[in-house]
Enzyme design. Structure first.
Site, PDB file in Angstrom:
ATOM      1  N   ARG A 147       3.908  -2.241  -4.628  1.00 60.71           N
ATOM      2  CA  ARG A 147       2.736  -1.133  -3.349  1.00 60.71           C
ATOM      3  C   ARG A 147       1.369  -1.578  -5.236  1.00 60.71           C
ATOM      4  NH1 ARG A 147       2.434   5.031  -3.914  1.00 60.71           N
ATOM      5  NH2 ARG A 147      -0.073   5.923  -3.571  1.00 60.71           N
ATOM      6  N   TYR A 193     -12.786   5.795  -0.370  1.00 58.67           N
ATOM      7  CA  TYR A 193     -11.636   6.824  -0.750  1.00 58.67           C
ATOM      8  C   TYR A 193     -12.307   8.081  -1.449  1.00 58.67           C
ATOM      9  CZ  TYR A 193      -8.070   3.946   0.970  1.00 58.67           C
ATOM     10  OH  TYR A 193      -7.048   2.893   1.677  1.00 58.67           O
ATOM     11  N   GLU A 210     -12.147   5.926   5.263  1.00 62.11           N
ATOM     12  CA  GLU A 210     -11.468   6.408   4.485  1.00 62.11           C
ATOM     13  C   GLU A 210     -12.377   7.426   3.359  1.00 62.11           C
ATOM     14  OE1 GLU A 210      -8.409   5.908   4.135  1.00 62.11           O
ATOM     15  OE2 GLU A 210      -8.406   3.682   4.630  1.00 62.11           O
ATOM     16  N   HIS A 255      -2.198  11.477   5.242  1.00 61.81           N
ATOM     17  CA  HIS A 255      -3.344  11.154   4.656  1.00 61.81           C
ATOM     18  C   HIS A 255      -3.477   9.900   6.042  1.00 61.81           C
ATOM     19  CE1 HIS A 255      -6.661   8.252   2.847  1.00 61.81           C
ATOM     20  NE2 HIS A 255      -4.900   7.743   3.971  1.00 61.81           N
ATOM     21  N   GLU A 256      -2.080   9.440   6.096  1.00 59.52           N
ATOM     22  CA  GLU A 256      -2.084   8.126   7.077  1.00 59.52           C
ATOM     23  C   GLU A 256      -2.505   9.284   8.772  1.00 59.52           C
ATOM     24  OE1 GLU A 256      -2.412   5.999   6.404  1.00 59.52           O
ATOM     25  OE2 GLU A 256      -2.300   5.502   4.466  1.00 59.52           O
ATOM     26  N   GLY A 298       0.131   3.352   2.076  1.00 57.88           N
ATOM     27  CA  GLY A 298       0.539   3.217   3.609  1.00 57.88           C
ATOM     28  C   GLY A 298      -0.857   2.664   4.356  1.00 57.88           C
ATOM     29  N   MET A 299      -0.078   2.407   6.079  1.00 50.91           N
ATOM     30  CA  MET A 299      -1.202   1.982   6.361  1.00 50.91           C
ATOM     31  C   MET A 299      -1.218   2.877   8.249  1.00 50.91           C
ATOM     32  SD  MET A 299      -3.014  -0.391   7.177  1.00 50.91           S
ATOM     33  CE  MET A 299      -4.193   0.065   9.334  1.00 50.91           C
ATOM     34  N   TYR A 350       0.882  -1.530  -0.266  1.00 53.09           N
ATOM     35  CA  TYR A 350       0.051  -0.214   0.173  1.00 53.09           C
ATOM     36  C   TYR A 350       1.004   1.453  -0.230  1.00 53.09           C
ATOM     37  CZ  TYR A 350      -3.975  -3.289   1.008  1.00 53.09           C
ATOM     38  OH  TYR A 350      -4.633  -4.200   1.059  1.00 53.09           O
TER      39      TYR A 350
END
EC number: 3.3.2.6
Length: 611
Positions: A564, A384, A319, A296-297, A270-271, A268
């Site tokens: 990714r 999202y 999301e 975002h994260e 990011g997580m 991904y």
């Protein structure tokens, strides 16, 4: 209201019992590729006369289950494909409502655990030491340890992890010390504590030759030493983003906000693992231009990690709100026109997802029904970007950004530490805007929330930064062969990297292009020399879709040298759809499959109809 059922979990639901705390003691074995140890789960009954309970497991070997020092009976049920196997545990006494019990389960993971990727030294930057990382979202925590693997249950956790002494272990928690392993002088034990209750998909672990550098008062960036300096530079805006996020969402309650840059196979962008966000190294563009992923994260620290979707059917709550916050952070840093530019880019991504699935496909609904569906298979930009579009539309309907940010802050305050559904969200929206119910009633809720395809309304977007991208893409789309000499490198001289990316996104929506156009584009813009992963990804897709054979090795290289899924899956699909690269794409996938992340390997296999 009827109880909301999590169809992705086989465990006893939150209405029956709730895990309150996990204490994990485990050891990491790189030779056998297993994690083994004990999970002590503190479970609270939610009803009277509870005599047994069920937990989720997947590919786990269970050695024994102990309650109050006594081994108890358990039954490991049959495997139910991606959901794994339920374990039913008999309790030695019937529990009454609110009574707690500690269940200690000794277990070992499988080398094939879908939650873990084990990397050989050759797959790391340093080439000397092995590496392990986890990815539990959505339903892979059960492949690490027995749990109620549902976002409807939140628990605190503590852990002691034994690893080879030359390596470092990190978790989604506050670091709580390290010591030599008393049982093995070649090993070290790292301790962790997470005092904020979290859904178990946020439990995370990494083990590797990791180093850190401080980049802010509450932030270290961690990676192998080869990436530390570059990462520290790339993510230097982290603290200013955190401060803006606190202004928008309320206090940051997690203490530390560290970043971990993983090896390239991380699936991904990011997580949002609490206290330790995991990010892909494909963000290392060299100019901080992909830092919106960090925004975002960071935003997930409020929407997702504090206020959590009750089931994966309502993933858009996590999301959509997080993208909404992310774009406000970037708007504060780079201006309102920039926020609108990214919002409109997101609408384009939504169009692409809907086109890929088909406009009547159930996965294009905002609220999905994942009964008998693996959440990894349903995953896309829809939650999202359709989620963001709904919130952006509501912002415009209800009086603008300041008004809607007021709602967002109140929403976070109202539902912190809880797990909620779309109905809970909508009821609160109506109560917060009780003086604007007539406006809210104009919203076509049924279509927005429960119908497939594009939303019923497109929000309004400021076009200032997008117009240059559109006019250049239109020039290329309408150009005849005789016009190709009118293009030059000067076309892009005033473009930001974001605009170059958007120009390519526009071109891709109009692919294929005549091959002569693509070759001329390379001549004048030299896109092959650009290493920004987002730009390179769209450029290579444009080349393959326009059937430029010279791009095949470049596209195969990008599809395999990083993992990714946002990049790897479409590149493999495009390569498989081009007759000149079809066989090579399948062959390359088969060659790389064993060293790919398990989820990536599974999904690319499905995409290519292999296996």
């Amino acid at each position: 209201m009827p109880e909301v059922v999590d169809t992705c979990s086989l465990a006893s639901p939150a209405s029956v019992c709730q895990t309150k705390h996990l204490h994990l003691r485990c050891s990491i074995d790189f030779t056998r590729r297993v994690l083994s140890g004990t999970a002590a789960l503190t479970i609270q009954s939610q009803e009277d006369n509870l005599r047994s309970l069920i937990l989720d497991t997947k590919d786990l070997t269970i050695e024994k289950v102990v309650i109050n020092g006594q081994e108890v009976k358990y039954t490991l049920g049959e495997r139910q494909s991606y959901k794994g196997s339920p374990i039913e545990i008999s309790l030695p006494i019937a529990l009454c409502k609110n009574q707690e019990i500690v269940i200690e389960i000794s277990f070992e993971t499988s080398p094939k655990s879908s939650a873990l990727q084990w990397l050989t030294p050759e797959q790391t930057s340093g080439k000397e030491h092995p590496y392990l990382f986890s990815q539990c979202q959505a339903i892979h925590c059960r492949a690490i340890l027995p749990c109620q693997d549902t976002p409807s249950v939140k628990l605190t956790y503590s852990a002691e992890v034994s690893v080879p002494k030359e390596l470092v272990a990190l978790m989604s928690a506050i670091r709580d010390g390290e010591a030599p392993d008393p049982e093995d002088p070649n090993r070290k034990i790292y301790r962790f504590s997470q005092k904020v209750p979290i859904p178990c998909y946020l439990i995370a672990l990494v083990v590797g030759a990791l180093e850190s550098r401080q980049i802010g008062p509450r932030t270290l960036v961690w990676s192998e030493k080869e990436q530390v300096e570059k990462s520290a530079y790339e993510f230097s805006e982290t603290e200013s983003m955190l401060k803006i996020a606190e202004d928008l969402g309320g206090p940051y309650i997690w203490g530390q906000y560290d970043l971990l840059v993983l090896p390239p196979s991380f699936p991904y962008g990011g997580m949002e693992n609490p206290c330790l966000t995991f990010v892909t190294p494909t963000l290392l563009a060299g100019d901080k231009s992909l830092s919106n992923v960090i925004a975002h994260e960071i935003s997930h620290s409020w929407t997702g990690n504090l206020v959590t979707n009750k089931t994966w059917d309502h993933f858009w709550l996590n999301e959509g709100h997080t993208v909404y916050l992310e774009r406000h952070i970037c708007g504060r840093l780079f201006g309102e026109k920039f926020r609108h530019f990214h919002a409109l880019g997101g609408w384009g991504e939504l169009q692409n997802s809907i086109k890929t699935f088909g406009e009547t496909h159930p996965f294009t609904k905002l609220v999905v029904d994942l009964t008998n569906t693996d959440p990894d298979v349903a995953y896309s930009s829809v939650p999202y970007e359709k989620g963001f579009a709904l919130l952006f539309y509501l912002e415009q309907l209800l009086g603008g950004p300041e008004v809607f940010l007021g709602f967002l802050k109140a929403y976070v305050e109202k539902f912190s530490y809880k797990s909620i559904t779309t109905d809970n969200w909508k009821d609160f929206l109506y109560s917060h805007f009780k003086d604007k119910v007539d406006i809210l009633n104009q919203v076509d809720w049924n279509t927005w929330l429960y119908s497939p395809g594009l939303p019923p309304v497109k929000p309004n977007y400021d076009m200032t930064l997008t117009n240059a991208c559109i006019s250049l893409s239109q020039r290329w789309i309408t150009a005849k062969d005789d016009d190709l000499n009118s293009f030059s490198s000067a076309d892009l001289k005033d473009f930001s990297s974001h605009q170059v990316n958007e120009f390519l996104a526009q071109m891709l929506q109009n692919a294929p292009l005549p091959l002569g156009h693509i070759k001329r584009m390379q001549e004048v813009y030299n896109f092959n020399a650009i290493n920004n992963s987002e730009i390179r990804f769209r450029w290579l897709r444009l080349c393959i879709q326009s059937k430029w054979e010279e791009a095949i090795p470049l596209a195969l290289k990008m599809a395999t040298e990083q993992g990714r899924m946002k990049f790897t899956r479409p590149l493999f699909k495009d390569l498989a759809a081009f007759d000149k690269s079809h066989d090579q794409a399948i062959r390359t996938y088969k060659e790389h499959k064993a060293s790919m992340h398990p989820v990536t390997a599974m999904l690319v296999g499905k995409d290519l109809k292999v296996d």
